[in-house]
Enzyme design. Sequence first.
Site, PDB file in Angstrom:
ATOM      1  N   PHE A   5      39.329  28.023  40.952  1.00  0.00           N
ATOM      2  CA  PHE A   5      38.801  26.832  40.269  1.00  0.00           C
ATOM      3  C   PHE A   5      39.903  25.978  39.657  1.00  0.00           C
ATOM      4  O   PHE A   5      39.716  24.790  39.414  1.00  0.00           O
ATOM      5  CB  PHE A   5      37.782  27.239  39.195  1.00  0.00           C
ATOM      6  CG  PHE A   5      38.379  27.743  37.909  1.00  0.00           C
ATOM      7  CD1 PHE A   5      38.748  26.867  36.897  1.00  0.00           C
ATOM      8  CD2 PHE A   5      38.571  29.105  37.694  1.00  0.00           C
ATOM      9  CE1 PHE A   5      39.301  27.325  35.707  1.00  0.00           C
ATOM     10  CE2 PHE A   5      39.118  29.574  36.514  1.00  0.00           C
ATOM     11  CZ  PHE A   5      39.489  28.687  35.517  1.00  0.00           C
ATOM     12  N   LYS A   6      41.041  26.595  39.392  1.00  0.00           N
ATOM     13  CA  LYS A   6      42.103  25.858  38.700  1.00  0.00           C
ATOM     14  C   LYS A   6      42.674  24.725  39.542  1.00  0.00           C
ATOM     15  O   LYS A   6      43.387  23.874  39.023  1.00  0.00           O
ATOM     16  CB  LYS A   6      43.193  26.813  38.253  1.00  0.00           C
ATOM     17  CG  LYS A   6      42.676  27.812  37.220  1.00  0.00           C
ATOM     18  CD  LYS A   6      43.773  28.636  36.628  1.00  0.00           C
ATOM     19  CE  LYS A   6      43.263  29.563  35.545  1.00  0.00           C
ATOM     20  NZ  LYS A   6      42.599  30.766  36.103  1.00  0.00           N
TER      21      LYS A   6
END
Length: 440
Positions: A107-108
Amino acid sequence: MMKYYSTNKQAPVATLEEAVVKGLAGDKGLFMPERINPIDPAIISNLKNMSFHEIALEVAKAFFGEDIEEATLKQIVTDTLSFDTPVVQVNDNIYSLELFHGPTLAFKDVGGRFMARLLGHFIRTKGNRGKVNVLVATSGDTGSAVANGFLGVPGIHVYVLYPKGKVSPIQECQFTTLGQNITALEIDGTFDDCQSLVKSVFMDEELNNHMMLTSANSINVARFLPQSFYYFNAYAQLDRIGKANELVFSVPSGNFSNITAGLFAHRMGLPVKRFIAANNRNDVFLEYLQTATYTPRPSVQTIANAMDVGDPSNFARILDLFGNDINTHQKVSSLISGYRYTNEQIAGTMQEVFKNTGYVLDPHGACGYQALVDNQLSPAETGVFLETAHPAKFKETVDQILNSDIDIPAKLQAFMQGEKQSLGLSKEFDPFKAYLLQQE
Ligand SMILES: *Cc1c(COP(=O)(O)O)cnc(C)c1O
């Protein structure tokens, strides 16, 4: 113009650009926007008819629209979100919000790419400001997302600090093989040591006079605020199938940036019934919920290593969001519940879900999934856990637990071909400072 204040309230307010370039406020607090603009309820009920890019632009305008013109914001959002965040059904009323379809499969990528583009925009429009040095401490996934987001961006150099021997080989190759404007620093210590080295750098006057420094950890508003985009996108997808009425988000948490972004989305008017913070054995937040006292402690190593955090940086933002007064604990604990899982429990969940549904959870997502099960959703509720990374990022662990041989996506294989380049350093501040003073 949006102003950003420090959670410690001892530093002057900053502009968006100052907050992004500085990362951390001068009093060691975290920047918070002075207002959280609501999203028009008419837009919320229409989200189901909008694309991810359209949804993200609406949310981005609420945060940054007073400071960045819409056409630029639209470009940044479109470039950042070159991938989707689909919601996938795992069980009757439990859905996986898959946040791993970006370049580094976690997700980063969302925050890393957004911040790189926003900072690139500031550098372009302001001209000769000199090189900006981005420091980032990583327990595994942040380093790769930030490094890949910034790779080749002119005027920026990235230093990735990671704990020696505590990130998986697949994670490591995603930031040690890039070269160009990316330098990997292998620190003989834990993730907390890396994080405190980064924090010390920002407090050091001599270093700040020597070079322009910023942090790309989730303390940076440009990284963490965009994470609210996909909460709205998840809502849109579930609303399309009539499942968005009583949403419960379960967030595998380490530094608590992801869940804080969810709380921002909620504050902006996204209809969410409640949140769950799912932890591994690093459970200081759960302890806070249960006892109203927060006691940071050294992190312990687990198989969900991106959540091995003993003093979550965004905890200060959660307190601030709920007034930071005697009523805060009551408000926080009525909206958020907490769960903690041992390595054995995480493995058990992964095996059970794989056996019953065929869905392959990664160790972090497994905590989120199990917390929804243990929370005993009512039949009217829909549970969504954030699947924060692709299981192949943790292939050795996952294969051992599932007795499987899961495929490695092509984009991950490409990293593994590269040659590892990193510089070893101790966890002491002085040698690190000396090293940085030698850099331009
Ligand atoms: C970073 C990370 C987390 C923790 O996210 P926070 O925002 O720090 O709470 C969870 N899972 C994975 C796979 C991560 O990379």
